[in-house]
Design a protein around this motif. Structure first.
Motif, PDB file in Angstrom:
ATOM      1  N   THR A 243       0.856  -1.182   0.000  1.00 50.33           N
ATOM      2  CA  THR A 243       0.000   0.000   0.000  1.00 50.33           C
ATOM      3  C   THR A 243       0.887   1.226   0.000  1.00 50.33           C
ATOM      4  N   ARG A 244       0.385   2.308  -0.581  1.00 49.18           N
ATOM      5  CA  ARG A 244       1.086   3.589  -0.495  1.00 49.18           C
ATOM      6  C   ARG A 244       0.401   4.510   0.512  1.00 49.18           C
ATOM      7  N   ARG A 245      -0.715   4.056   1.069  1.00 55.87           N
ATOM      8  CA  ARG A 245      -1.477   4.882   2.003  1.00 55.87           C
ATOM      9  C   ARG A 245      -0.944   4.781   3.427  1.00 55.87           C
ATOM     10  N   PHE A 246      -0.424   3.614   3.818  1.00 56.50           N
ATOM     11  CA  PHE A 246      -0.029   3.386   5.203  1.00 56.50           C
ATOM     12  C   PHE A 246       1.461   3.060   5.317  1.00 56.50           C
ATOM     13  N   GLY A 325     -10.364   6.456   9.217  1.00 52.48           N
ATOM     14  CA  GLY A 325     -11.609   5.929   8.667  1.00 52.48           C
ATOM     15  C   GLY A 325     -11.536   4.500   8.150  1.00 52.48           C
ATOM     16  N   GLN A 326     -12.423   4.216   7.198  1.00 57.00           N
ATOM     17  CA  GLN A 326     -12.563   2.855   6.671  1.00 57.00           C
ATOM     18  C   GLN A 326     -11.292   2.332   5.996  1.00 57.00           C
ATOM     19  N   PRO A 327     -10.526   3.171   5.277  1.00 52.90           N
ATOM     20  CA  PRO A 327      -9.295   2.637   4.665  1.00 52.90           C
ATOM     21  C   PRO A 327      -8.353   1.989   5.675  1.00 52.90           C
ATOM     22  N   LEU A 328      -8.255   2.549   6.885  1.00 59.41           N
ATOM     23  CA  LEU A 328      -7.399   1.939   7.906  1.00 59.41           C
ATOM     24  C   LEU A 328      -7.956   0.586   8.328  1.00 59.41           C
ATOM     25  N   LEU A 375      -0.628  -0.711  15.319  1.00 62.58           N
ATOM     26  CA  LEU A 375       0.700  -0.586  14.727  1.00 62.58           C
ATOM     27  C   LEU A 375       0.808   0.664  13.864  1.00 62.58           C
ATOM     28  N   GLN A 376      -0.242   0.955  13.089  1.00 62.28           N
ATOM     29  CA  GLN A 376      -0.205   2.146  12.251  1.00 62.28           C
ATOM     30  C   GLN A 376      -0.163   3.413  13.095  1.00 62.28           C
ATOM     31  N   TRP A 377      -0.866   3.412  14.210  1.00 60.52           N
ATOM     32  CA  TRP A 377      -0.837   4.555  15.128  1.00 60.52           C
ATOM     33  C   TRP A 377       0.565   4.734  15.697  1.00 60.52           C
TER      34      TRP A 377
END
Length: 710
Positions: A243-246, A325-328, A375-377
């Motif tokens: 992914t390029r978003r996360f 939001g939903q993507p996460l 983990l993303q947070w």
């Protein structure tokens, strides 16, 4: 032999969908794209082309489709630069208003005009061209339309994203008394410290930025930190992410998570035990083992995740979840599914995010989904600290992230945003002198109409993530925002063709998000890029890129004074050996060892010797080099040479500053060379650790020389 020449109708249909039906090759030939390629690309766009009748019907549809819509799917424009096309039924009028991003409303007048008409589905439709007002504020607005018959009530409504973007981004910020800045370029995974877990991480990013900032650097450019796989094997290339978003949790420093301080001794022992074997490789100069690093970190992170959060920390996490939001949620679910099916057969329904099976697994795997959200947070907070450290060190820009061209065909984005990507297509490059069969990068291309229908939100959100805690963004292969080389499944890369995108919209979205983040944009525009594209980017305040070895003029090298001003100028790039290796003909020797040469090695070496001789002569002519010069002196002279350019930013490669000779990436190889797995080392092959950089003689000398020359 079957004639594969496209018919005039197929050619017209392809062009209407932005597909190139012919192009100029690298070798100067005009190539007509075969019918089979055009048909395959059109089918991937959802266009039926199985017969002449279907092609005729599809051509009628693409011509009439805009006329069937009261408003377009979306409009991205600079103030006053475009017109809004509104299509109104005969005998009706229309009222337009804009809901501004701040919550206020503004009427959009319909000026008197000579409208054009077309009969669509048996009824006349009028096209109105509404100029975009020059005084609209920048932002993500929504235009609303109400159609009514003359003297009657509203019988049709529509709304569409209406995005107003900056005309031009400002010049990069500079330190007081300077007209331009410079920075350090590094592959983050390769830069390890004594506290690392076998590869560089976000804590090392903060420390490296601080070290460079103390030497006068204004930015630190690192490789893409997009998330990759969460199961082995992990793709080593940062340019082929899931992914390029996360962000990549692989770069998280476990000990820097606040809850570690409150672990019990037994729990803390689990973290230490996980780190010990990979930390022992921090001074191993041979190879980065991402799989081993992630296995160790996941053990530690699983333990830390179980530690309870305080009320304040829980509020921070909840705010992060609400913002993403939903993507996460979808990305975290993809990670959980990867773990769930690791090494086991995966049913087809699991590959469809909308299937009942995936809905069932979403509920079943809640704990693992929560883990990957957490983990993303954690990653977001650690990246935030790295940018804070960069700015605290005196950097005017700070961290400069890198945006990959695309994503892996089996990754998270391709799964959760499947409708945004063309099926049975991958992106690559046509044939050139180095890759005579072309290149296939195994990345699915965006579908331009799908992006427009989504109001470019996927692109916007991706850029927001990268710029949230950064001062700049480098866009790899920036021409991909203008056109991409599509390769139909089952065909060779040479059988592909170009597909055009709405670059005004794509660049506009990037510019708006960069404006809001007060960030600098750099487009990697090396290679086969039309001159007008470079002019366009420069006019929008987006810098291009320059590599000293590629700057040729006539029989020699272009004087740096002739470089463009709107540039990030560097001596080398990650696709070349470090300068020490280049001077030692490593770019020839490596390709010879790997069997990649298309000419005799003697010819390649003679050409390299002539190129090196011309460059050394130029350095001596300018008084930057004496008769007998060491490798270190030549490298410093080359970096000082480009300070004579008018370019707005200059980049110094970390590998050049320590004498490394090994390349990070050898184009044209996969398993043959350890691409993106080479740790930072010096010319003697000894590992160079971040802890020692501030006193490393070559590092300090090179950065001081560049800083003093500005």
């Amino acid at each position: 032999m079957t004639d594969d020449t496209p018919t005039p109708a197929l050619t017209e249909l392809a062009e209407a969908h932005g597909i190139a039906t012919s192009y100029w090759s690298f070798f100067g030939d005009r190539v007509t794209v075969p019918a089979t390629t055009l048909q395959a690309v059109l089918r991937s766009m959802g266009v039926a082309v199985g017969s002449d009748a279907e092609i005729t019907a599809a051509l009628d549809d693409i011509q009439e489709e805009p006329w069937r819509r009261l408003l377009p799917a979306s409009l991205v424009s600079r103030p006053g630069a475009r017109v809004l096309l509104v299509h109104v039924a005969d005998g009706h009028d229309v009222t337009l208003s804009i809901a501004l991003e701040d919550g206020s409303w503004r009427d959009l007048p319909v000026p008197p005009q000579e409208a054009t008409a077309r009969t669509v589905d048996g009824a006349p439709v009028w096209r109105l061209q509404i100029p975009v007002p020059v005084d609209l504020p920048l932002g993500w607005h929504t235009v609303h339309a109400w159609q009514r018959p003359f003297g009657g009530d509203v019988n049709r409504t529509a709304s569409a994203p209406f995005v107003i973007t900056p005309e031009r981004l400002p010049a990069p910020p500079t330190r007081p008394g300077r007209r331009r800045g410079w920075g350090l370029m590094a592959q983050l995974y390769s830069v390890r410290s004594r506290a690392s877990w076998g590869m560089g991480d976000f804590a090392d990013l903060a420390d490296l930025a601080a070290v460079a900032g103390a030497e006068g650097a204004d930015f630190l450019l690192v490789n893409p930190i997009h998330a990759a796989e969460v199961t082995s094997p992990i793709e080593p290339s940062p340019y082929l992410p899931a992914t390029r978003r996360f962000l990549a949790p692989l770069y998280v420093r476990p000990e820097d998570i606040r809850e570690v301080a409150y672990l019990t001794p037994t729990e803390r022992a689990v973290v230490e035990a996980a780190r010990t074997p990979v930390a022992a490789t921090d001074d191993d100069p041979t190879r980065i083992d991402r799989d081993a690093v992630w296995a160790a970190k996941r053990l530690a992170l699983d333990a830390i995740f179980l530690a309870p959060l305080s009320t304040g920390r829980r509020a921070e996490l909840d705010a992060f979840i609400a913002r993403e939001g939903q993507p996460l949620q979808d990305f975290a679910l993809w990670c959980a599914l990867e773990e769930h099916y690791d090494g086991a057969p995966r049913p087809d329904d699991a590959r469809d995010i909308s299937s009942p099976l995936v809905a069932e697994l979403r509920a079943q795997l809640t704990t693992r989904v929560d883990f990957h959200i957490w983990l993303q947070w954690v990653a977001d907070q650690q990246v935030e600290r790295s940018q804070a450290a960069a700015k605290a060190s005196g950097m005017t820009i700070g961290v400069m992230h890198d945006l990959a061209v695309g994503v892996h065909t089996q990754g998270s984005d391709a799964w959760s945003l499947r409708g945004m990507y063309a099926p049975r297509m991958t992106v690559g490059a046509p044939a050139d002198m180095y890759n005579q069969q072309g290149q296939n990068w195994n990345q699915p291309p965006w579908l331009a109409p799908a992006l427009a229908e989504a109001g470019y939100a996927p692109l916007r959100d991706m850029i927001r993530t990268l710029l949230r805690h950064a001062g700049a963004l480098r866009i790899d292969h920036v021409i991909g925002l203008f056109r991409l080389w599509w390769i139909p499944a089952g065909l060779s890369p040479a059988a592909g063709t170009y597909v055009r995108y709405d670059h005004e919209a794509m660049i506009g979205v990037l510019a708006l998000e960069a404006h809001r983040a007060s960030a600098v944009l750099i487009g990697e525009d090396l290679g086969n890029v039309e001159p007008w594209v470079r002019d366009y980017l420069s006019a929008r305040g987006i810098l291009g890129t320059s590599v000293l070895w590629f700057e040729r003029e006539g029989e020699g090298f272009r004087p740096p004074e002739h470089y463009r001003e709107s540039l990030l100028a560097t001596v080398n790039t990650h696709d070349l050996p470090p300068t020490a290796g280049y001077l030692a003909d490593e770019h020839v020797a490596l390709r010879a060892r790997l069997g990649l040469l298309t000419r005799p090695v003697e010819v390649e070496l003679a050409e390299a010797d002539a190129e090196r001789g011309a460059m050394l002569a130029l350095l001596r002519e300018r008084g930057l080099l004496g008769g007998e010069a060491s490798e270190q002196q030549v490298i410093e002279a080359l970096n000082v040479l480009i300070t004579a350019s008018p370019s707005q930013l200059l980049g110094v490669a970390l590998v050049d500053a320590v004498g490394e000779r090994r390349t990070q990436n050898q184009p044209g190889t996969d398993k043959e060379y350890p691409n993106w797995q080479v740790p930072l080392a010096d010319g003697a092959g000894a590992a160079v650790l971040l802890d020692d950089l501030a006193t490393h003689p070559r590092f300090v000398s090179l950065l001081s020389a560049v800083d003093a020359a500005l």
